[in-house]
Motif scaffolding. Structure first.
Motif, mmCIF file in Angstrom:
data_model
loop_
_atom_site.group_PDB
_atom_site.id
_atom_site.type_symbol
_atom_site.label_atom_id
_atom_site.label_comp_id
_atom_site.label_asym_id
_atom_site.label_seq_id
_atom_site.Cartn_x
_atom_site.Cartn_y
_atom_site.Cartn_z
ATOM 1 N N ASN A 1 13.350 -10.350 15.934
ATOM 2 C CA ASN A 1 13.534 -9.051 16.582
ATOM 3 C C ASN A 1 14.564 -9.099 17.701
ATOM 4 O OD1 ASN A 1 13.283 -6.392 17.330
ATOM 5 N ND2 ASN A 1 11.208 -6.565 18.141
ATOM 6 N N ASN A 2 15.807 -9.381 17.299
ATOM 7 C CA ASN A 2 16.968 -9.250 18.175
ATOM 8 C C ASN A 2 18.039 -8.473 17.421
ATOM 9 O OD1 ASN A 2 16.753 -10.899 20.887
ATOM 10 N ND2 ASN A 2 15.728 -12.153 19.349
ATOM 11 N N ASP B 1 13.904 -9.631 11.376
ATOM 12 C CA ASP B 1 14.233 -8.429 12.143
ATOM 13 C C ASP B 1 15.516 -8.595 12.949
ATOM 14 O OD1 ASP B 1 14.011 -5.874 13.054
ATOM 15 O OD2 ASP B 1 12.119 -6.140 14.118
ATOM 16 N N ASN B 2 16.594 -8.936 12.245
ATOM 17 C CA ASN B 2 17.927 -9.045 12.837
ATOM 18 C C ASN B 2 18.935 -8.411 11.881
ATOM 19 O OD1 ASN B 2 18.013 -10.760 15.469
ATOM 20 N ND2 ASN B 2 16.568 -11.877 14.165
ATOM 21 N N ASP B 3 20.208 -8.761 12.036
ATOM 22 C CA ASP B 3 21.260 -8.296 11.136
ATOM 23 C C ASP B 3 21.927 -9.463 10.420
ATOM 24 O OD1 ASP B 3 21.563 -5.554 10.837
ATOM 25 O OD2 ASP B 3 22.370 -5.332 12.849
ATOM 26 N N LEU B 4 21.159 -10.481 10.129
ATOM 27 C CA LEU B 4 21.687 -11.672 9.484
ATOM 28 C C LEU B 4 21.951 -11.414 8.004
ATOM 29 C CD1 LEU B 4 19.299 -14.220 11.208
ATOM 30 C CD2 LEU B 4 21.682 -13.730 11.804
ATOM 31 N N ASN C 1 16.114 -7.908 7.520
ATOM 32 C CA ASN C 1 17.459 -8.145 8.018
ATOM 33 C C ASN C 1 18.430 -7.140 7.410
ATOM 34 O OD1 ASN C 1 18.235 -10.617 9.838
ATOM 35 N ND2 ASN C 1 16.442 -11.238 8.645
ATOM 36 N N GLY C 2 19.414 -6.735 8.217
ATOM 37 C CA GLY C 2 20.470 -5.857 7.725
ATOM 38 C C GLY C 2 20.299 -4.397 8.038
ATOM 39 N N HIS C 3 19.170 -3.979 8.615
ATOM 40 C CA HIS C 3 18.951 -2.538 8.760
ATOM 41 C C HIS C 3 19.622 -1.946 9.988
ATOM 42 C CE1 HIS C 3 15.794 -4.475 11.081
ATOM 43 N NE2 HIS C 3 15.607 -3.350 11.755
ATOM 44 N N TYR C 4 20.014 -2.765 10.982
ATOM 45 C CA TYR C 4 20.643 -2.209 12.180
ATOM 46 C C TYR C 4 22.062 -1.732 11.896
ATOM 47 C CZ TYR C 4 16.732 -4.135 14.823
ATOM 48 O OH TYR C 4 15.471 -4.422 15.302
#
Length: 479
Positions: free
Chosen positions: A283-284, A307-310, A331-334
């Motif tokens: 979550n970052n 919970d990142n954008d990796l 991952n990827g949702h931001y």
């Protein structure tokens, strides 16, 4: 003449009380003797009082003088003379240049007002910190102790220490090993200790400041405390990037910074941290490809990148045979990228100690490898919201310890009825909800929740009027 007056009085008294002159003379001699004894007594006591007072004053002065040299004494502005401050500042700066960039140390204005965390730490140590004052008085200063003090003071100023929820004795005049406090574990079970832990050599080995209202950035200076083994800064408001200097901590076993606002990419040199056991950045706002960031970490036990954008393929963690938990979820949702892609590698079957595998909400595809059936101790498997296909029910039957299984949001074939029969007390979710009230993708009578492409409903319900209602109601009202 005085004697005559006394005799006259005595005669008057003798006339009144009828006593002899000899008796009167004897009384006078006794009176004179008493007077002499009284004078001697008071003279002696006066000398004693004066002597005791002098001794007391000397002791007080010595006590105050010694007190200024005791560790933990309150700072006195008078002891931080301009000469002392200049000497200390020059010396501490000569140490700080070993771990701080020159440009961060050369930004004092004309009035010696610090303008960044590094110069704030330098000014505090040279003008306020009694511990540094005492250390400078020693014939041989301990450079490592002063450098760790400088690094932690820089961390304090860089993360808005004055606004921390618990100050935990940071910047107190004690040794850094005293910069920590215990809390009531009965009332705050997750808040037992905050601050610095040290080893027997009085060097910092752990920094625990979770849930402590930290803001700002983690300064590079922290990563120069080579004795650090554990860093736990989760659930704060830390920003900025995770510096490549993290790789300097060769003894690091645990790095936890979950639930912050960290950005940027993870450096591949994390793979050089051969002692690393726990890596949690959940979550970052981290991004980038991490396929090679965790190679050869043979001691890794917990990997949480969720919970990142990796992005990129499943990380190469084939050497981490002691893993108990892998979390790559959401991952990827931001930034609307695809998150993790590709297939689950066959080496997943080598993680025989694995208990949790969460790959949900990514873009994984392909068949679930048969090797997953070799992880006999697996308790939680979450594959929902990906692009998996095929059927791996035979592999599922080997996972006797499985108590939570989430498969919805994929393209699996067939039903999971046999899994329902063979796996006791399993909490399962699959795509068993009516599609357009007419089609069930995967039959699963034991699923606690059934889903379709739009929603999930409890078993026995379906979507009607944009909400979950009983299947009987759908049949009755034609909703």
């Amino acid at each position: 003449e005085g004697e005559k007056r006394r005799m006259g009085v005595s005669r008057f008294v003798m006339d009144e009380v009828d006593i002899t002159e000899d008796e009167c003379t004897e009384d006078i001699e006794k009176q004179n003797a008493n007077e002499e004894r009284m004078v001697a007594f008071y003279s002696s006591n006066f000398r004693c009082l004066a002597l005791c007072t002098s001794i007391g004053l000397v002791a007080l002065v010595l006590g105050l003088g010694l007190g200024l040299g005791l560790e933990g004494s309150s700072p006195d502005e008078n002891i931080f003379t301009p000469e002392h401050q200049a000497t200390t500042l020059e010396y501490i700066s000569s140490l700080a240049i070993q771990i701080s960039s020159p440009e961060t140390l050369n930004v004092f204005d004309n009035n010696m007002i610090p303008s960044n965390p590094q110069t704030e730490a330098l000014k505090w140590m040279s003008s306020t910190d009694v511990f540094t004052l005492n250390e400078m008085k020693q014939s041989s200063t301990n450079e490592v102790v002063l450098l760790q003090r400088y690094a932690l003071a820089t961390f304090y100023f860089s993360t808005s220490g004055d606004s921390w929820h618990h100050k935990v004795n940071f910047l107190s005049p004690e040794h850094i090993c005293e910069w920590g406090t215990y809390h009531d574990v009965m009332t705050k079970p997750n808040d037992m200790y905050k601050g610095v832990f040290c080893d027997n050599d009085q060097l910092a080995t752990s920094l625990f400041l979770d849930m402590n209202s930290l803001t700002g950035q983690i300064p590079d200076e922290l990563y120069h405390i080579s004795s650090l083994k554990k860093i736990s800064l989760g659930k704060n408001r830390l920003e900025g990037q995770i510096s490549s200097k993290l790789a300097l901590l060769k003894n690091l076993t645990s790095f936890i910074v979950n639930q912050n606002l960290l950005i940027g990419e993870l450096d591949d040199n994390i793979a050089t941290l051969q002692s690393l056991q726990v890596f949690n950045v959940h979550n970052n706002r981290l991004e980038g490809n991490v396929e090679d960031s965790f190679k050869n970490l043979s001691k890794l036990i917990i990997l949480d990148l969720g919970d990142n954008d990796l992005s990129g393929n499943f990380p190469d963690i084939s050497a981490s045979l002691q893993l108990k938990s892998i979390n790559l979820e959401i991952n990827g949702h931001y930034n609307d990228n695809m998150g993790f892609t590709g297939e689950i590698p066959a080496f997943i079957g080598n993680f025989v100690l694995l208990e949790t595998l969460d790959l949900s909400s990514n873009s994984f595809t392909g068949n679930v490898p048969s090797e997953i059936g070799q992880i006999f101790g697996l308790k939680r498997l979450d594959l929902h919201s990906n692009d998996f296909f095929g059927n791996f029910k035979d592999e599922l039957l080997n996972l006797k310890e499985l108590d939570k299984l989430l498969l919805n949001g994929n393209n699996f074939d067939g039903d999971f009825g046999e899994a329902c029969e063979k796996l006791d007390d399993i909490d399962m979710t699959a795509d068993c909800l009516l599609e357009d009230n007419s089609y069930i993708k995967n039959s699963c009578y034991c699923c606690a929740y059934c889903c379709n492409k739009d929603a999930c409903c409890p078993q026995g319900e379906a979507i009607g009027s944009n909400k979950c209602i009983s299947v009987d109601a759908i049949g009755l009202f034609g909703l």
